[in-house]
Enzyme design. Structure first.
Site, mmCIF file in Angstrom:
data_model
loop_
_atom_site.group_PDB
_atom_site.id
_atom_site.type_symbol
_atom_site.label_atom_id
_atom_site.label_comp_id
_atom_site.label_asym_id
_atom_site.label_seq_id
_atom_site.Cartn_x
_atom_site.Cartn_y
_atom_site.Cartn_z
ATOM 1 N N ARG A 125 -17.507 7.726 -17.045
ATOM 2 C CA ARG A 125 -16.176 7.565 -17.626
ATOM 3 C C ARG A 125 -15.350 8.836 -17.396
ATOM 4 O O ARG A 125 -15.840 9.937 -17.548
ATOM 5 C CB ARG A 125 -16.275 7.312 -19.120
ATOM 6 C CG ARG A 125 -14.917 7.133 -19.806
ATOM 7 C CD ARG A 125 -15.071 6.584 -21.212
ATOM 8 N NE ARG A 125 -13.817 6.456 -21.925
ATOM 9 C CZ ARG A 125 -12.934 5.488 -21.742
ATOM 10 N NH1 ARG A 125 -13.160 4.549 -20.843
ATOM 11 N NH2 ARG A 125 -11.820 5.437 -22.451
ATOM 12 N N ASP A 147 -40.146 8.076 -47.877
ATOM 13 C CA ASP A 147 -38.792 8.631 -47.846
ATOM 14 C C ASP A 147 -38.854 10.035 -47.254
ATOM 15 O O ASP A 147 -39.711 10.837 -47.616
ATOM 16 C CB ASP A 147 -38.253 8.678 -49.286
ATOM 17 C CG ASP A 147 -36.892 9.331 -49.362
ATOM 18 O OD1 ASP A 147 -35.906 8.595 -49.242
ATOM 19 O OD2 ASP A 147 -36.826 10.559 -49.510
ATOM 20 N N THR A 186 -44.744 -1.176 -52.162
ATOM 21 C CA THR A 186 -43.542 -0.758 -52.895
ATOM 22 C C THR A 186 -43.157 -1.755 -53.989
ATOM 23 O O THR A 186 -43.223 -2.964 -53.791
ATOM 24 C CB THR A 186 -42.375 -0.636 -51.895
ATOM 25 O OG1 THR A 186 -42.689 0.417 -51.002
ATOM 26 C CG2 THR A 186 -41.062 -0.339 -52.591
ATOM 27 N N GLY A 240 -14.711 3.351 -28.565
ATOM 28 C CA GLY A 240 -14.672 1.946 -28.948
ATOM 29 C C GLY A 240 -15.771 1.119 -28.299
ATOM 30 O O GLY A 240 -16.314 0.198 -28.916
ATOM 31 N N SER A 299 -41.309 5.624 -53.805
ATOM 32 C CA SER A 299 -42.028 6.804 -53.353
ATOM 33 C C SER A 299 -43.235 7.093 -54.242
ATOM 34 O O SER A 299 -44.271 7.552 -53.770
ATOM 35 C CB SER A 299 -41.091 8.014 -53.373
ATOM 36 O OG SER A 299 -40.011 7.792 -52.494
ATOM 37 N N THR A 310 -36.033 6.163 -44.635
ATOM 38 C CA THR A 310 -36.501 6.016 -46.020
ATOM 39 C C THR A 310 -37.723 5.113 -46.160
ATOM 40 O O THR A 310 -38.270 5.024 -47.251
ATOM 41 C CB THR A 310 -35.362 5.513 -46.946
ATOM 42 O OG1 THR A 310 -34.764 4.330 -46.399
ATOM 43 C CG2 THR A 310 -34.274 6.574 -47.090
ATOM 44 N N GLU A 359 -41.724 3.803 -44.951
ATOM 45 C CA GLU A 359 -42.972 4.504 -44.575
ATOM 46 C C GLU A 359 -42.942 5.938 -45.093
ATOM 47 O O GLU A 359 -43.409 6.867 -44.435
ATOM 48 C CB GLU A 359 -43.199 4.505 -43.054
ATOM 49 C CG GLU A 359 -43.448 3.151 -42.456
ATOM 50 C CD GLU A 359 -44.788 2.574 -42.858
ATOM 51 O OE1 GLU A 359 -44.782 1.432 -43.355
ATOM 52 O OE2 GLU A 359 -45.816 3.252 -42.703
ATOM 53 N N GLY A 374 -42.117 -6.934 -45.886
ATOM 54 C CA GLY A 374 -41.983 -7.624 -44.604
ATOM 55 C C GLY A 374 -42.957 -8.776 -44.506
ATOM 56 O O GLY A 374 -44.088 -8.695 -45.008
#
Lengths: 657, 657
Positions: free
Chosen positions: B311, B434, B139, B409, B145, B430, B432, B178
């Site tokens: 809960r 988009d 990229t 919460g 892309s 998005t 590997e 990366g």
């Protein structure tokens, strides 16, 4: 029909958006230039908390908090202005927004609206000036939405003229309490009031939680909630009270009081009505959250649309030029209907703020003369606020997510703000009232027709009083035919009969959907009143109930949009807003087209025409997308994303072998 | 029809889910007990990076990376196992997952699949053992892309027998890479190959980026991408090459080579075909990402369903008992259709992994004998992988968000894992590929009918070859009638004709939708071939194109679900899976009911019956929701959320005045 629109002036649009408290907005835009408020990324939790506290102090120093308080305590007695200032702050540092909301909106608001003069004298000036930081301790670990069932108790001891505040079990600890982990000195604690062995329901008490050195007060235990998805500048914590003794005067006694002999008195005899009156003070928080969510949405749209307007990807084979991504229909569909709904929500917000301002008593009056719950429009406002808060915060989450994805990898970098906007606003959908619970409340209120049967309304369960009268929809209440006629006058060219652009038809779709969903829901639930297992009947209708509430809020938004259009002088700005309103209306109908088809209100061909119209409107509005976001007046400092500044984005260049 | 299901055994379900590489999954569950892999929160970026690197080393030491590499370089030659191991890692530390994916999947995979023996000899053993860390530099800032248009060049200089790698403009820098910011020593760089003044398109080159001391290599500039929304254990960076010289041998020359005299040779003459063959190696990455997204989704569902099952909130007025939140229809609707789709995606994933394993040549064969692109099922697999990656990662984002909200919460606290799962997987939609671009690719491939007109397919533009033959749907290819008959045999009791539970009807809805969308799309696009403005015609149909791709993937998932059910012995487990498959099918039809109504395939009454059936299935499956998540076999260490362990959740207790 080919749709062309003349270029609109973002300044004219901004005047419409800025509305009645335009001066407050302009001040906020000036304040945003102050480098002390620059949005930052990459700090650890403690740094963020310290920084947020400093910023809160800077806000206080600048008089930000004055607007919402009475004049005699250093305030400016301008409720609408205070909510508008809060909304604008939502474009900047969201931890600061929420911490300000806790301090002045929730904590200060509870003292102001639930307390009486003795509490105002003692606390308000220090709250405004930030000499006293406080918490709003309502939610418990075991009881969040179900506030009526909180387990903390405040038992009156006539021997010492004190209340004894107790956390009876771990699940009754106060949870997610802002300002608790680091800065708060006192808390407004919601607890079951017990006197003479009798339980009187939830009341609010002022409880000191830290001493002057910042150490926990005796018998108070404080835990830190630790790292959160976002809003890490806010110090959320847990509070435990181990028989903490507070003077009797610390009961916020506007709606109930306990005498020295332990006798309990209240001007609102009905327990449920009293509970809802006290909770009615939450309406301001919900309107504030809706406004903050709207501001964050606007920032995200500004970033994503500016980037989409500059970034190019893939060549047009016919010309060899690269295509701007916002020219792709798919990209427009991700962002432009969301932009239209953001406008609709903004206009609904303007009406909520005005409504709050009008139904809030003059804060400078003596407490005894203030009766917010008695204002005839108050309950309708509370319901509308709950609905707009739910739909608006969900819209924020979905839209910021769409903006993140629309920016690809760049949208994932913290420097481009979208990750922060997303993480910080995520909790808006479940705090200040869980959205699902709020929509349920909306539907229940609509079913009772705001009748006097208030006391019979059981928030916790199923035994509903269902009004017999014919359901009246928002749009009808807002003037129905008259409204439509005004829209026709404002935008005659688009109202060709028989087309999906016909406003008469669009409005009737909204009106009929709301009416039909409510009437059929009422029929189902009336049956529940005689059922053996009322809960089962109620539960089977829950998706119907939530759908009816959504239909109502959709109508609230459309009516607000139409009202706003009327205020715009004829010209390209009004034409653009009419198209944007069409896009809001038609994309809403498109999203609900399954329902409309099921109810015989949309033929197959007309349904396809709606889709085609949404596509057409996306294309027509696209050239003015930046004008529409410029009109929001997001300060440059808030669009602090490198990708939003095309001149700084590297040019793609060519390949020269 | 009232729907009751006998209690199922999660062990039997787990065997079905574990599938062919069950042993790899069991090993992964053992490994997850190792405290070195415990999921942590609250570290700063540098700590996270250091920790992730240590974990990567621990994985390498444990032999994790072996599976995907040839035996002679320390591997185990088990591609399916390697993808399964990766998928399982997605339940734990997601930064570790992605860093492992960069190192062994993308970087190692590029060397393995684009390189030849000379590269394998030189690098693979060190890659497996982690003695060599590398990057996958595809990229660019200006081209994400649109990989075919990257601007980085690698120009052959015959005088020195070197390539000169150049970043011609800032927008051509390699972006989001990366391993670049901290750990990588070399990068596989995708650049336009130029030799003798001629451009030959994108090729991959091995470029050293750091010396042994970790300093940038000469003429390489490295920047840090900084803080991201999540995955902050991965050191993403930007790379600039200022005429970096590399030996000619550093061209990964499986599909093209340059001789010492600068002459260019390739076994794939057609430039587009060559480009797609090289990019075909990305399929493994896409399948891996889909698997990782699925694992994160399972963890989120495990947490939210366990919490929802314990809960309680609001009392049942008839009994006075508090109601478990998962008993509310609204809560079930948030989570159970998502659970059903997670199962469907899991089964599709099992098929993708098996397909990848079967179409990947034996890694121990000489390179010259490996021809993945020639496998007859390979293109169909690539298309399916692209579609499942898109739908699966969007499903992950939506489901984890729903889980977060369903936990209120508590879902916002980092200790409950949901914030991390959400933030870390967000970028999966998005990267590997988009998702929108991938779905476009899927639709285009379907339109060409996987024909030999490969070379005419223009990914970048609009001039589509549209196959003339009748569209065949996934379900038809998977055996259509036969498949249905098998499902009927497996689940006779639910197939009452005329009901929406009739599988014949459900499957025909999926089949007809896919077929109709593709055929009508083909007609629209054939017209484009003669249009003056091809892009305008293509663009007007973009939402149709994306819809067709979604319809296809929906069918892929349904077919996979049906296949899986066949493998389950008759009994409560099969009955439960049949109901879950009904829920997947009917909730998909429900979501698309607007489209079905528009195309005359769903009457109003039947559409309402679908909604009622989804509600009924939610109620029927609810008692076994925990069994269904237990079957995923998420290690306890990955369900590292206090709210997921009801025995640790404080009891609500009563009020004793």
């Amino acid at each position: 029909m080919t749709h062309t629109l003349d270029a609109a002036d973002s300044g004219i649009l901004r005047d419409v958006l800025d509305g009645r408290w335009a001066d407050v907005r302009r001040e906020a835009r000036e304040l945003a230039k102050d480098p002390r408020f620059t949005v930052e990324v990459g700090q650890d939790t403690e740094e963020q908390r310290a920084r947020t506290f400093e910023r809160l102090a800077a806000l206080a120093e600048g008089g930000y908090a004055r607007l919402g308080f009475p004049t005699r305590y250093g305030g400016a007695n301008d409720v609408g202005g205070s909510i508008t200032a809060f909304e604008m702050q939502g474009m900047g540092d969201l931890s600061l927004l929420v911490k300000a909301g806790v301090q002045w909106g929730l904590f200060g608001g509870a003292i102001l609206h639930l307390g009486t003069e003795r509490h105002h004298e003692k606390y308000l000036a220090d709250i405004v000036s930030l000499d006293l930081l406080g918490c709003f301790a309502m939610t418990e670990t075991g009881h969040g939405s179900d506030v009526a069932n909180v387990r903390t108790t405040a038992t009156f001891d006539p021997d010492t003229d004190e209340f004894v505040v107790t956390t009876p079990s771990t699940s009754a600890r106060k949870e997610y309490i802002g300002n608790a982990a680091r800065d708060g000195r006192v808390a407004v604690v919601f607890a079951q009031l017990v006197t003479g062995g009798e339980l009187h329901g939830v009341h609010a008490f002022v409880v000191p939680i830290r001493d002057a050195d910042g150490n926990p007060a005796p018998n108070v235990r404080i835990e830190d909630c630790g790292l959160k998805a976002g809003l890490n500048g806010v110090d959320n914590g847990r509070l435990y009270f181990d028989d903490v003794r507070i003077p009797r005067d610390n009961l916020l006694n506007r709606y109930a009081d306990v005498a020295a002999d332990g006798s309990y008195t209240t001007p609102i005899e009905n327990k449920t009505a009293r509970f809802f009156t006290m909770l009615g003070t939450l309406v301001q928080g919900r309107i504030s959250v809706a406004g903050g969510a709207g501001s964050a949405t606007k920032v995200a749209l500004a970033i994503a649309l500016r980037y989409g307007n500059s970034r190019k990807q893939f060549e047009n084979p016919a010309t060899g030029d690269e295509i701007t991504v916002l020219d792709y229909l798919g990209h427009q569909r991700k962002l432009l209907p969301a932009l239209a709904k953001t406008y609709a929500l903004h206009f609904a917000q303007l009406e909520l703020v005005a409504g709050l301002d009008e139904t809030t008593p003059d804060l400078d009056l003596p407490v005894a003369e203030q009766h917010p719950a008695e204002h005839p429009d108050r309950r309708e406002l509370e319901t509308r606020a709950a609905g707009v808060k739910a739909i608006g915060t969900w819209h924020a989450t979905a839209t910021i997510q769409a903006c993140r994805e629309a920016c690809g990898g760049a949208g994932y970098l913290a420097e481009n703000r979208l990750p922060g906007l997303k993480a910080d606003t995520d909790v808006f959908t479940t705090f200040e009232g869980d959205n699902t619970v709020l929509l349920q409340l909306v539907a229940k209120e609509l079913l009772t027709g705001y009748s006097e049967h208030f006391g019979n309304l059981d928030l916790r369960g199923t035994a509903l009083f269902v009004a017999d009268q014919v359901v009246e929809t928002v749009i009808e209440r807002a003037g129905g035919r008259r409204l439509l006629q005004r829209l026709r006058d404002a935008a005659p060219s688009r109202s060709d009969e028989g087309s999906v652009f016909d406003h008469d038809w669009q409005i009737s779709m909204f009106t009929h959907r709301e009416k039909h969903m409510l009437e059929s829901l009422a029929m189902r639930l009336r049956r529940a009143m005689d059922a053996d297992d009322q809960f089962a009947v109620f539960n089977a209708a829950q998706d119907h109930l939530l759908g009816a509430a959504r239909a109502h809020v959709d109508g609230v938004l459309l009516a607000a949009f139409v009202h706003a259009i009327e205020q715009v002088p004829a010209g390209p700005e009004r034409d653009l807003l009419v198209s944007l309103c069409d896009l809001y209306a038609l994309s809403t109908i498109e999203a609900e087209r399954g329902w409309f088809a099921e109810h015989g209100m949309l033929t197959a061909n007309r349904s396809k025409a709606v889709i085609a119209a949404v596509n057409e409107l996306c294309g027509a509005i696209r050239p003015q997308a930046l004008t529409l976001v410029d009109a929001f007046g997001v300060p440059d400092s808030a669009i602090a994303a490198p990708i939003a500044w095309p001149e700084d984005v590297p040019e793609a260049g060519g390949i020269n072998p």
